[in-house]
Design a protein around this motif. Structure first.
Motif, PDB file in Angstrom:
ATOM      1  N   LYS A 148       1.152   4.691   5.384  1.00  0.00           N
ATOM      2  CA  LYS A 148      -0.120   4.007   5.590  1.00  0.00           C
ATOM      3  C   LYS A 148      -0.583   4.237   7.026  1.00  0.00           C
ATOM      4  CE  LYS A 148       0.589   0.178   2.341  1.00  0.00           C
ATOM      5  NZ  LYS A 148       0.731  -1.294   2.214  1.00  0.00           N
ATOM      6  N   PRO A 149      -1.889   4.240   7.267  1.00  0.00           N
ATOM      7  CA  PRO A 149      -2.399   4.491   8.624  1.00  0.00           C
ATOM      8  C   PRO A 149      -1.854   3.524   9.665  1.00  0.00           C
ATOM      9  CG  PRO A 149      -4.183   4.615   7.026  1.00  0.00           C
ATOM     10  CD  PRO A 149      -2.977   4.115   6.286  1.00  0.00           C
ATOM     11  N   HIS A 150      -1.578   2.271   9.281  1.00  0.00           N
ATOM     12  CA  HIS A 150      -1.142   1.279  10.266  1.00  0.00           C
ATOM     13  C   HIS A 150       0.276   0.777   9.986  1.00  0.00           C
ATOM     14  CE1 HIS A 150      -5.208   1.383  11.733  1.00  0.00           C
ATOM     15  NE2 HIS A 150      -5.670   1.048  10.543  1.00  0.00           N
ATOM     16  N   GLY A 151       1.092   1.634   9.371  1.00  0.00           N
ATOM     17  CA  GLY A 151       2.479   1.273   9.129  1.00  0.00           C
ATOM     18  C   GLY A 151       2.758   0.974   7.671  1.00  0.00           C
ATOM     19  N   GLY A 152       3.988   1.221   7.247  1.00  0.00           N
ATOM     20  CA  GLY A 152       4.359   1.001   5.855  1.00  0.00           C
ATOM     21  C   GLY A 152       4.150   2.250   5.028  1.00  0.00           C
ATOM     22  N   THR A 153       4.436   2.139   3.732  1.00  0.00           N
ATOM     23  CA  THR A 153       4.357   3.290   2.838  1.00  0.00           C
ATOM     24  C   THR A 153       3.606   2.932   1.567  1.00  0.00           C
ATOM     25  OG1 THR A 153       6.476   4.123   3.650  1.00  0.00           O
ATOM     26  CG2 THR A 153       5.721   4.997   1.554  1.00  0.00           C
ATOM     27  N   VAL A 154       2.769   3.856   1.110  1.00  0.00           N
ATOM     28  CA  VAL A 154       2.094   3.728  -0.180  1.00  0.00           C
ATOM     29  C   VAL A 154       2.980   4.404  -1.222  1.00  0.00           C
ATOM     30  CG1 VAL A 154       0.054   4.312  -1.524  1.00  0.00           C
ATOM     31  CG2 VAL A 154      -0.176   3.811   0.909  1.00  0.00           C
ATOM     32  N   GLY A 170      -5.591   7.019   3.676  1.00  0.00           N
ATOM     33  CA  GLY A 170      -6.353   7.725   4.701  1.00  0.00           C
ATOM     34  C   GLY A 170      -6.111   9.223   4.696  1.00  0.00           C
ATOM     35  N   PRO A 171      -6.568   9.922   5.745  1.00  0.00           N
ATOM     36  CA  PRO A 171      -6.457  11.381   5.784  1.00  0.00           C
ATOM     37  C   PRO A 171      -5.015  11.878   5.728  1.00  0.00           C
ATOM     38  CG  PRO A 171      -7.177  10.516   7.913  1.00  0.00           C
ATOM     39  CD  PRO A 171      -7.266   9.395   6.940  1.00  0.00           C
ATOM     40  N   GLY A 172      -4.075  11.100   6.296  1.00  0.00           N
ATOM     41  CA  GLY A 172      -2.678  11.521   6.263  1.00  0.00           C
ATOM     42  C   GLY A 172      -2.161  11.648   4.848  1.00  0.00           C
ATOM     43  N   CYS A 173      -2.547  10.711   3.977  1.00  0.00           N
ATOM     44  CA  CYS A 173      -2.103  10.752   2.583  1.00  0.00           C
ATOM     45  C   CYS A 173      -2.766  11.905   1.840  1.00  0.00           C
ATOM     46  CB  CYS A 173      -2.408   9.428   1.889  1.00  0.00           C
ATOM     47  SG  CYS A 173      -1.595   9.249   0.284  1.00  0.00           S
ATOM     48  N   THR A 174      -4.016  12.203   2.173  1.00  0.00           N
ATOM     49  CA  THR A 174      -4.677  13.344   1.536  1.00  0.00           C
ATOM     50  C   THR A 174      -4.005  14.647   1.954  1.00  0.00           C
ATOM     51  OG1 THR A 174      -6.780  12.152   1.502  1.00  0.00           O
ATOM     52  CG2 THR A 174      -6.879  14.524   1.190  1.00  0.00           C
ATOM     53  N   VAL A 175      -3.674  14.772   3.237  1.00  0.00           N
ATOM     54  CA  VAL A 175      -2.949  15.960   3.702  1.00  0.00           C
ATOM     55  C   VAL A 175      -1.612  16.082   2.968  1.00  0.00           C
ATOM     56  CG1 VAL A 175      -1.765  17.025   5.656  1.00  0.00           C
ATOM     57  CG2 VAL A 175      -4.036  16.030   5.974  1.00  0.00           C
ATOM     58  N   LYS A 176      -0.883  14.984   2.869  1.00  0.00           N
ATOM     59  CA  LYS A 176       0.418  14.976   2.197  1.00  0.00           C
ATOM     60  C   LYS A 176       0.275  15.396   0.732  1.00  0.00           C
ATOM     61  CE  LYS A 176       4.849  13.382   2.008  1.00  0.00           C
ATOM     62  NZ  LYS A 176       5.929  13.782   2.920  1.00  0.00           N
ATOM     63  N   THR A 177      -0.746  14.859   0.064  1.00  0.00           N
ATOM     64  CA  THR A 177      -0.972  15.164  -1.350  1.00  0.00           C
ATOM     65  C   THR A 177      -1.295  16.635  -1.546  1.00  0.00           C
ATOM     66  OG1 THR A 177      -1.764  12.900  -1.734  1.00  0.00           O
ATOM     67  CG2 THR A 177      -2.369  14.564  -3.364  1.00  0.00           C
ATOM     68  N   VAL A 178      -2.153  17.183  -0.701  1.00  0.00           N
ATOM     69  CA  VAL A 178      -2.508  18.604  -0.810  1.00  0.00           C
ATOM     70  C   VAL A 178      -1.294  19.480  -0.540  1.00  0.00           C
ATOM     71  CG1 VAL A 178      -3.900  20.458   0.191  1.00  0.00           C
ATOM     72  CG2 VAL A 178      -4.934  18.237  -0.268  1.00  0.00           C
TER      73      VAL A 178
END
Length: 377
Positions: A148-154, A170-178
């Motif tokens: 998650k952008p401010h800590g923790g995990t989705v 957020g963008p970090g999760c989109t990067v990870k998914t791609v």
């Protein structure tokens, strides 16, 4: 591969290309692009140098302060595909459909934001050719667990719509998914907002396109007759958000419009004559850098300028644009599913720094038919 740019502000022969674009609207299937803001950043050097002395230093530091940055590398850690290390580069281009603030005028309120446009820009090792792969926002796929952008995990999800990755992480999760989907490491990501996109197009004097058919979409508020048009900001945003007025009304038709608009925008930026107008150059650069959010490796005017210099030689004819191979989901016609074998051909081409084979997209519903919009002089 981490991208490094020069530290000095270039002289009057400074070039310029690529950046991003906008977002989309309501229900299933929507998205939109944003890419050529980076090229305008290169012009900033000319405008700043024209001011000279301490004024130049102040203006350049002002532009540096415009760009918002996110440390994607720190967020994602080491569980990622390996760097290419051959000079090739992959940049994730994002457009989010946040309705925050004045952006609420472009669609009904939703909780959070979603990635309305996602494109993978692959620049080959010569930096003379590029491939762009659009990922349909309504693709059903496996979403990995994300920070998650401010800590923790989705937590991950088995059958999730692709654009939800931005909403939940957020963008970090989109990067990870791609990266999990493709096996291709994203060296950078770049994002732009609605209002910045409109202002940028207006400052450029509009973008020239030709429509082969009339477009009438009440949702995006776009009405165009068949023929030549110069689209200013409001209409340009309407075009890249349109889906009901073209094709089968899905996100796939909108992707075609976005890809055509990017090529038209590239030609406009290449051909516009602004070198004799330092004030306008600076205004454009100011808008471009305010419009862009990026990973921390690109989050300064200097670094965006270095990237723009590297992308200078890529013309529209050397840019191959495709959609990730997909088929309609038989369980949900307004969703699509990746064509696994064909998609892997596309991603392997990027990993190997090779052209995407035409056979990889020939059976995809995303690359059927001709775009109703082309660039025009």
């Amino acid at each position: 591969m981490a991208y490094e740019s020069g530290n000095a502000i270039p002289g009057p022969d400074a070039p310029g290309p690529a950046g991003p674009e906008p977002a989309g609207d309501g229900p299933p299937g929507r998205r939109r692009p944003r890419r050529r803001a980076l090229r305008i950043t290169a012009w900033a050097a000319l405008g700043v140098l024209a001011v000279g002395g301490a004024g130049a230093a102040y203006l350049w530091s002002h532009l540096n302060g415009n760009v918002k940055g996110v440390d994607i590398n720190a967020a994602l850690g080491k569980d990622r595909p390996s760097d290419a290390h051959n000079g090739a580069m992959n940049i994730l281009l994002l457009g989010s459909d946040s309705r925050a603030g004045t952006n609420g005028a472009y669609g009904k309120g939703i909780s959070g934001a979603r990635s309305d446009t996602t494109m993978v820009l692959h620049v080959d090792k010569s930096h003379k050719k590029a491939s762009v792969v659009s990922i349909p926002r309504d693709t059903m796929m496996e979403r990995p667990a994300c920070p998650k952008p401010h800590g923790g995990t989705v937590p991950g999800a088995h059958q999730a719509m692709f654009n939800e990755s931005y909403e939940v992480g957020g963008p970090g999760c989109t990067v990870k998914t791609v990266e999990k989907m493709s096996g291709v490491r994203m060296d950078h990501y770049v994002e732009v907002d609605f209002n910045g996109f409109k202002k940028l197009i207006d400052q450029l004097g509009g973008v020239n396109i030709t429509t082969s058919q009339a477009i009438d979409d009440n949702d995006s508020h776009l009405k165009l007759s068949a023929g030549k048009h110069t689209l200013k900001g409001e209409q340009a945003l309407g075009l890249v958000r349109t889906r009901h007025g073209v094709g089968d009304g899905s996100d796939l038709g909108r992707i075609q419009l976005q890809q055509a608009f990017i090529k038209a925008l590239t030609e406009k930026v290449d051909n516009i004559g602004l070198l004799g107008n330092p004030a306008k150059l600076y205004d454009l650069a100011d808008t471009a850098t305010r419009t862009v959010s990026a990973d921390s490796g690109l989050a300064s005017a200097n670094k965006l300028l270095g990237l723009a210099k590297d992308l200078k030689g890529i013309s529209p004819k050397n840019m191959n644009m495709v959609t990730m191979p997909v088929a309609y989901d038989p369980q949900a016609p307004d969703r699509v599913l990746p064509l696994t074998k064909a998609s892997q051909q596309v991603w392997k081409a990027l990993r190997d720094d090779k052209p995407i084979p035409k056979s990889a997209v020939q059976n995809s519903v995303g690359d059927k038919g001709k775009s109703p919009v082309t660039a025009s002089a």
